[in-house]
Design a protein around this motif. Structure first.
Motif, short mmCIF file in Angstrom:
data_model
loop_
_atom_site.label_atom_id
_atom_site.label_comp_id
_atom_site.label_asym_id
_atom_site.label_seq_id
_atom_site.Cartn_x
_atom_site.Cartn_y
_atom_site.Cartn_z
N LYS A 822 0.86 -1.10 -0.03
CA LYS A 822 -0.20 0.03 0.12
C LYS A 822 0.99 1.33 0.25
O LYS A 822 0.41 2.30 -0.55
N LYS A 823 2.18 1.25 0.25
CA LYS A 823 2.89 2.35 0.48
C LYS A 823 3.49 2.93 -0.64
O LYS A 823 4.46 3.91 -0.62
N THR A 856 1.75 9.18 -0.89
CA THR A 856 2.09 7.84 -0.26
C THR A 856 0.42 7.68 0.55
O THR A 856 -0.14 8.28 0.77
N TYR A 857 0.40 6.35 0.70
CA TYR A 857 -0.71 5.55 1.40
C TYR A 857 -1.02 6.44 2.67
O TYR A 857 -2.06 6.47 3.21
N THR A 858 0.27 6.31 3.62
CA THR A 858 0.14 7.03 4.96
C THR A 858 -0.27 8.37 4.91
O THR A 858 -0.98 8.70 5.57
N ASP A 859 0.17 9.22 3.75
CA ASP A 859 -0.29 10.62 3.83
C ASP A 859 -1.75 10.57 3.39
O ASP A 859 -2.35 11.51 4.03
N TYR A 860 -2.26 9.67 2.66
CA TYR A 860 -3.46 9.67 2.23
C TYR A 860 -4.39 9.38 3.40
O TYR A 860 -5.51 10.03 3.43
N GLU A 861 -4.09 8.48 4.20
CA GLU A 861 -4.77 7.91 5.33
C GLU A 861 -4.94 9.03 6.35
O GLU A 861 -5.92 9.02 6.99
N SER A 862 -3.90 9.55 6.73
CA SER A 862 -3.73 10.59 7.61
C SER A 862 -4.36 11.97 7.35
O SER A 862 -4.99 12.67 8.28
#
Length: 887
Positions: A822-823, A856-862
């Motif tokens: 996902k990343k 990134t998926y982390t940025d998207y999620e947060s």
């Protein structure tokens, strides 16, 4: 102009008994003189175009450039070029031949030219390391082949255009000295467009014969001298434009209304219709113009214009046959799709399959996507079509004989009704002559190794460049012709439409033909290209000879062109005061309203419907609809009321563009985009567009006449956009095209099914891109979103495109392909045409204030996902009513 010609010809009839050669560059003038006067002169009198005159004195025969290329290809030695492949040679050989044309037409010193260009190439490729120093140079080989080609063509008595003219000039003095009893009479129309060879011819005839400039209002019977043209250039500066009106309209279709109004007013003033000349600057406007004028005004119309071969329906008959044989060669069997395309063709159905039983049996009795020759033979053995299916694809002689045989049979059917099948008969007659020439070359040339693929390419080049002259006369009717028609003097009123940049002058002249000769050498050796001056001079003639000229252009950009008026209008505006009028009426009246918006509270039944919608699937367009106007969302999604309005042309065009791109790019999905795959798409995209339009019957409906040109322009530029990156060394791996994807998003206790169709997902130099196509022009070079504006993306309609792509990004992250990783970051962007029509990518920078360009998926999620969830929660929230937005 005809009156001037008549005056001169009558003078010769009354005062000359000698042998006369009448010559003109313009074939229409020679055709007119020949038809009207050939029976009145002695048999010694001849009528020539300049080309035919040079053929007569040189003993050479002019051959089409594409056929010359076949000879050129057969002369190539194996080691001279990396690949002795006709398909590759066909792509660059035409450019070399065009350069040879330029050298000969401009009478450039051949040795000086090649010495200069070879020296330049050696300097550019020079290396300190002698081991790395290149020994073979491209232009040294081309220098050698310039003489080989000319020598071999001379032996065969044939020539390309420039070679013929140069050979004619070299033998002109000898011809004149041997034929002192022959009077040469030359008719000029546009001196500015003459090549150096033609100018030498004019000078020789001025000394030995007679030259008449038909552009002059009063043609003298006496001969003009060498100083005449210099005087003429000085006089041109004093031209007046008092009879010229320039009209700008905001929409392409508005030109039709303007033309109707002009003609209607002229009729009211008792203007004779046969004194009105209409010139559509864009051929695609011709049919709607003529149809509308005939329907609204009920007047008779005369035609005289060139009909492109690839616009005639029978073109598709041969296209589908060659496509069938191409795939037969590739798969060693027939594809069912190709067989059905051939057998369902209108002309095949009408003349070869009068009953549809064969086609029905093929479709119902065979489940496979491929059909072997034996199956086809079972159905068609006793039918003339069997001759097409059994053609061996690697034997050029049998291919050509079989095609000629099929043409003969088809012609026999068409000839039973000549009047009805006039265009079809003209088409196949031209094609038959062309294939016969190709057959002669194949028979006489030993080293020519070509197959069905090359025949297909030759067919496409032939149909793209050749025309059929379509003439329909009505003595009292409005006259419709192309911009470059010669006989323009007999009209009081001239109306020219689509006077936009790219139409007049055409793009292929303003951009010039492709050339391997560097621009600095073009300039140094004075290799001229006067086509722009030729077009402008022709416009000046039109204005001079008419009592009133109207130039109508579109001043607003759209999918057809950039809305830029022709450079010729700019030139005229700078040097004169002319009448200019802009028509920019709004399409709908603006109504000021102060009414109170409708408010609907979310009842239990409405909430239930919303939950059902979330379960079935929520798309980005549904969220945008709610943002645009919650009341419309309520009508369409909750009450499920169908919109009574018809789908807009823009949406229809967008839908077809998506269809075409899917068909083109789907075969290369999950692979690298290459130059070869791009060339393949370039060859077949026009056929795909026309097939889709014909299948959907859009091309016959009113404004839809514009569809083809708009879509063709977009697709061509889109493929060129990909090509530009590949040529520059970038790598593009196409992952998905028109990818349907969905995912569940948990919002509290509710599961929301989010879905969408992603236009394209690829990897550009290793970086994943999610791209969305738009057909409308965009003024933005990039879209930058700061942290504080991310929430607005899911509420503000101005961010609709960005919201759509961010939702697609979430779906891509959640898709099964990326669940294990996902990343992996991605970028999002919009593919949109620029004002000049070129395609560009508009990058969307979500984290503008930081240095990040990807997500990134982390940025998207947060950072992003919480706002998407909040927007959907608000739509579901029973406490937030549905409030109408009034615009």
């Amino acid at each position: 102009m005809k009156k001037k010609i008549d005056k001169i010809l009558n003078f010769f009839l009354e005062n000359s008994n000698s042998k006369i050669f009448f010559i003109s560059k313009n074939s229409e003038i020679i055709e007119y003189i020949k038809n009207k006067y050939s029976s009145k002169f002695s048999s010694k009198t001849k009528f020539f175009t300049i080309e035919k005159f040079f053929e007569n004195i040189s003993g050479l025969r002019l051959l089409d450039n594409h056929l010359i290329l076949l000879y050129f290809f057969s002369f190539l030695k194996k080691n001279d070029f990396t690949e002795k492949n006709f398909q590759d040679f066909f792509n660059w050989g035409l450019e070399i031949l065009h350069d040879f044309e330029n050298i000969d037409f401009n009478m450039i010193n051949v040795e000086n030219f090649f010495y200069s260009i070879i020296s330049t190439e050696k300097i550019n490729k020079w290396n300190f390391d002698l081991l790395k120093q290149k020994k073979n140079f491209f232009w040294e080989k081309i220098h050698k082949y310039y003489y080989i080609l000319q020598s071999q063509l001379f032996k065969r008595g044939i020539a390309y255009h420039g070679m013929l003219f140069r050979a004619g000039i070299s033998r002109l003095d000898s011809f004149i000295n041997k034929n002192l009893d022959t009077k040469l009479v030359l008719f000029l129309v546009d001196y500015v467009a003459f090549s150096e060879c033609e100018k030498v011819l004019i000078q020789k005839i001025i000394q030995q014969g007679l030259v008449y400039d038909l552009c002059e209002k009063n043609v003298s019977i006496s001969n003009i001298d060498l100083e005449y043209f210099n005087k003429k250039k000085i006089l041109k500066k004093n031209l007046q434009y008092d009879n010229l009106k320039i009209i700008g309209v905001s929409k392409e279709i508005e030109q039709i209304k303007i033309v109707e109004n002009i003609i209607y007013k002229l009729i009211k003033k008792n203007q004779k219709l046969n004194k009105i000349l209409l010139m559509p600057g864009d051929k695609y406007l011709t049919t709607p113009l003529v149809y509308s004028i005939k329907k609204k005004l009920g007047i008779k119309i005369s035609f005289n214009f060139n009909y492109p071969l690839n616009d005639i329906p029978i073109y598709y008959t041969f296209y589908s046959i060659l496509q069938l044989l191409l795939n037969k060669n590739k798969f060693k069997k027939f594809t069912k799709k190709d067989v059905i395309n051939v057998l369902s063709n209108g002309y095949i159905q009408k003349f070869f399959l009068k009953k549809n039983s064969i086609l029905k049996k093929l479709e119902t009795e065979n489940n496979s996507d491929f059909l072997c020759e034996d199956i086809i033979k079972k159905y068609l053995y006793k039918n003339d079509l069997w001759g097409i299916f059994k053609i061996p694809t690697n034997n050029i002689k049998i291919i050509l004989i079989s095609l000629i045989s099929f043409i003969t049979k088809l012609k026999n059917f068409l000839i039973t009704n000549i009047k009805k099948h006039f265009l079809e008969l003209k088409f196949i007659s031209k094609l038959e002559v062309y294939i016969q020439k190709l057959r002669i070359i194949a028979r006489k040339t030993k080293n020519l190794s070509i197959g069905i693929h090359d025949v297909f390419n030759i067919y496409e080049q032939f149909t793209n460049t050749e025309n059929i002259r379509y003439i329909r006369k009505s003595r009292k009717g409005l006259y419709v012709t192309g911009f470059m028609d010669s006989f323009i003097e007999d009209f009081d009123i001239v109306i020219i439409t689509s006077f936009n940049e790219g139409n007049i002058p055409p793009n292929y002249y303003s951009n010039k033909k492709s050339s391997f000769i560097p621009f600095d050498i073009h300039k140094k050796l004075q290799i001229n290209n006067n086509n722009e001056d030729f077009y402008f001079h022709h416009l000046i003639k039109i204005i001079q000879f008419s009592k009133q000229t109207y130039l109508i252009y579109k001043n607003q950009p759209d999918e057809i062109n950039s809305g830029e008026k022709s450079r010729f209008i700019h030139r005229i505006e700078i040097i004169s005061k002319i009448s200019k009028k802009k028509i920019n009426k709004p399409l709908f009246p603006i109504i000021n309203s102060k009414r109170v918006p409708i408010i609907i509270n979310k009842t239990k039944s409405i909430i239930h419907c919303l939950h059902e919608l979330m379960h079935k699937g929520l798309s980005p367009s549904s969220i945008h609809l709610y943002n645009y106007n919650p009341l419309l969302f309520y009508y369409k999604k909750i009450l499920k009321l169908n919109d009574p309005e018809t789908i807009s042309d823009k949406k229809k065009i967008g839908k077809i563009i998506h269809q075409v791109l899917k068909i083109l790019y789907d075969p290369i999905k999950n692979s690298w985009i290459t130059i070869d795959s791009i060339h393949q798409m370039k060859k077949k995209y026009e056929f795909i567009i026309k097939k889709i339009l014909l299948d959907e019957r859009e091309i016959t409906e009113g404004n839809s006449m514009f569809f083809y040109f708009i879509i063709k322009n977009y697709i061509d530029n889109f493929i060129s956009w990909d090509k530009k990156f590949i040529v520059n060394g970038h790598k593009i791996f196409l992952k998905k095209i028109e990818y349907k994807v969905s995912s569940i998003l948990n919002i509290g206790s509710k599961q929301v099914n989010i879905h969408g169709i992603i236009d394209r997902i690829d990897e550009y130099d290793g970086e994943t891109r999610i791209l969305d196509y738009k057909i409308g022009f965009s003024k933005n070079k990039e879209i930058n979103i700061s942290f504080k504006n991310i929430e607005n993306i899911f509420y503000d309609t101005n961010y609709a495109k960005t919201m759509q792509l961010l939702i697609y990004a979430y779906l891509w992250f959640q898709s099964s392909i990326l669940k294990k990783n996902k990343k992996k970051p991605l970028i999002i962007g919009i593919i949109s045409p620029k004002m000049n029509g070129d395609i560009s990518q508009i990058p969307i920078n979500i984290f503008y204030n930081s240095q990040k360009k990807n997500i990134t998926y982390t940025d998207y999620e947060s950072v992003i996902l919480p706002f998407l969830m909040k927007r959907i929660s608000d739509i579901l929230d029973p406490k937030i009513p549905i409030i109408e937005k009034i615009y």
